[in-house]
Design an enzyme around this catalytic site. Structure first.
Site, PDB file in Angstrom:
ATOM      1  N   PHE A  66     -38.639 -26.728  -7.702  1.00  0.00           N
ATOM      2  CA  PHE A  66     -39.188 -25.717  -8.124  1.00  0.00           C
ATOM      3  C   PHE A  66     -38.183 -24.321  -8.495  1.00  0.00           C
ATOM      4  O   PHE A  66     -38.692 -23.290  -9.029  1.00  0.00           O
ATOM      5  CB  PHE A  66     -40.139 -25.082  -7.114  1.00  0.00           C
ATOM      6  CG  PHE A  66     -39.634 -25.183  -5.856  1.00  0.00           C
ATOM      7  CD1 PHE A  66     -39.085 -23.788  -5.313  1.00  0.00           C
ATOM      8  CD2 PHE A  66     -39.806 -25.956  -4.802  1.00  0.00           C
ATOM      9  CE1 PHE A  66     -38.485 -23.722  -4.068  1.00  0.00           C
ATOM     10  CE2 PHE A  66     -39.386 -25.734  -3.495  1.00  0.00           C
ATOM     11  CZ  PHE A  66     -38.664 -24.544  -3.133  1.00  0.00           C
ATOM     12  N   ARG A 122     -52.830 -14.858   1.090  1.00  0.00           N
ATOM     13  CA  ARG A 122     -52.569 -16.021  -0.029  1.00  0.00           C
ATOM     14  C   ARG A 122     -53.613 -16.493  -0.648  1.00  0.00           C
ATOM     15  O   ARG A 122     -53.791 -16.765  -1.924  1.00  0.00           O
ATOM     16  CB  ARG A 122     -51.585 -17.123   0.819  1.00  0.00           C
ATOM     17  CG  ARG A 122     -50.140 -16.628   0.781  1.00  0.00           C
ATOM     18  CD  ARG A 122     -49.320 -17.553   1.705  1.00  0.00           C
ATOM     19  NE  ARG A 122     -48.040 -17.405   1.622  1.00  0.00           N
ATOM     20  CZ  ARG A 122     -47.085 -17.814   2.866  1.00  0.00           C
ATOM     21  NH1 ARG A 122     -47.540 -18.722   3.321  1.00  0.00           N
ATOM     22  NH2 ARG A 122     -45.684 -17.466   2.627  1.00  0.00           N
ATOM     23  N   ASN A 165     -47.773 -18.153  -4.518  1.00  0.00           N
ATOM     24  CA  ASN A 165     -48.903 -17.861  -3.279  1.00  0.00           C
ATOM     25  C   ASN A 165     -48.616 -16.406  -2.764  1.00  0.00           C
ATOM     26  O   ASN A 165     -49.070 -16.216  -1.721  1.00  0.00           O
ATOM     27  CB  ASN A 165     -48.396 -18.919  -2.374  1.00  0.00           C
ATOM     28  CG  ASN A 165     -47.239 -18.713  -1.650  1.00  0.00           C
ATOM     29  OD1 ASN A 165     -46.214 -17.781  -2.242  1.00  0.00           O
ATOM     30  ND2 ASN A 165     -46.849 -19.605  -0.613  1.00  0.00           N
ATOM     31  N   HIS A 171     -44.561 -13.648   0.921  1.00  0.00           N
ATOM     32  CA  HIS A 171     -43.448 -14.319   1.461  1.00  0.00           C
ATOM     33  C   HIS A 171     -43.078 -13.739   2.987  1.00  0.00           C
ATOM     34  O   HIS A 171     -43.422 -12.543   3.352  1.00  0.00           O
ATOM     35  CB  HIS A 171     -42.124 -13.976   0.676  1.00  0.00           C
ATOM     36  CG  HIS A 171     -40.785 -14.257   1.642  1.00  0.00           C
ATOM     37  ND1 HIS A 171     -40.260 -15.446   1.475  1.00  0.00           N
ATOM     38  CD2 HIS A 171     -40.076 -13.450   2.356  1.00  0.00           C
ATOM     39  CE1 HIS A 171     -39.045 -15.545   2.222  1.00  0.00           C
ATOM     40  NE2 HIS A 171     -38.906 -14.056   2.576  1.00  0.00           N
TER      41      HIS A 171
END
Length: 221
Positions: free
Chosen positions: A76, A124, A134, A137
């Protein structure tokens, strides 16, 4: 290190140390959807997280790669850096006591789809769209928080917080002797507002308070 993003309203990155925590929050700034992220964010966090610093910036893909260096080589990674460099960011340092565990509780699971099922009220679940985007962090430890704050706010000085025996030694040397005297006096006085009384007593009896020295003149001798 947990990472998070969302395409619609905001991507917040929070880094925190385990005690008096400084957290880094990054928000991607495209167009807000019908939801109002700042309002919901502050309704959940506003009474518990104190803003420390704030800045707006636009990271280049190279800067994003450096910020997410621990994720380098993962599938990713290209999408992550491309998204985070796609628009302006709002970076904030937020502070709270023991913010790592507190923030993770607010975040919910890192996979947004899981969060929507198991923690529907988590940030989230509300703002995330998938496992990558999402919304938020959270750093796993103080070292990560320190690194990420220095990355986004290089002018900020983060002093190490003493723990264990070092913390006990510091308190015993600089705090406990004076505090015990103040608490003893407090118990004798039994004021109506003990907190205000103790605060005033500590100000008056601060051993580090500058002392004015009077040097007599020749006429006074």
């Amino acid at each position: 290190m947990n990472f998070s993003m969302r395409t619609d309203p905001s991507t917040c990155f929070v880094v925190a140390d385990p005690w008096l925590v400084r957290m880094l929050s990054l928000s991607v700034e495209p167009v807000y959807s019908n939801a109002d992220p700042p309002r919901a964010y502050h309704s959940k966090c506003g009474h518990h997280l104190s803003p420390y610093q704030r800045r707006k910036l636009h990271l280049s893909p190279e800067h994003c790669s450096n910020f997410y260096v621990e994720q380098y080589g993962k599938m990713f990674f290209p999408n992550l850096t491309a998204y985070m460099s796609s628009g302006p960011l709002v970076a904030m340092i937020l502070a709270r006591h023991k913010a790592i565990s507190y923030w993770k509780e607010l975040l919910g699971p890192s996979d947004t789809l899981v969060a929507k099922e198991t923690h529907p009220d988590s940030l989230r679940a509300i703002y995330g769209t998938d496992d990558l985007r999402n919304a938020l962090h959270g750093s796993n430890d103080f070292a990560a928080a320190e690194r990420e704050i220095r990355f986004m706010f290089p002018e900020v000085i983060i002093e190490p917080i003493p723990v264990g025996q070092a913390a006990k030694d510091y308190l015993n040397l600089y705090v406990t002797p004076t505090l015990l005297k103040g608490l003893t006096a407090l118990c004798k006085e039994k004021p109506a507002d003990p907190f205000i009384w103790l605060a005033d007593w500590l100000l008056k009896n601060n051993p580090n308070k500058p002392k004015l020295c009077h040097n007599p003149t020749a006429e006074e001798l």
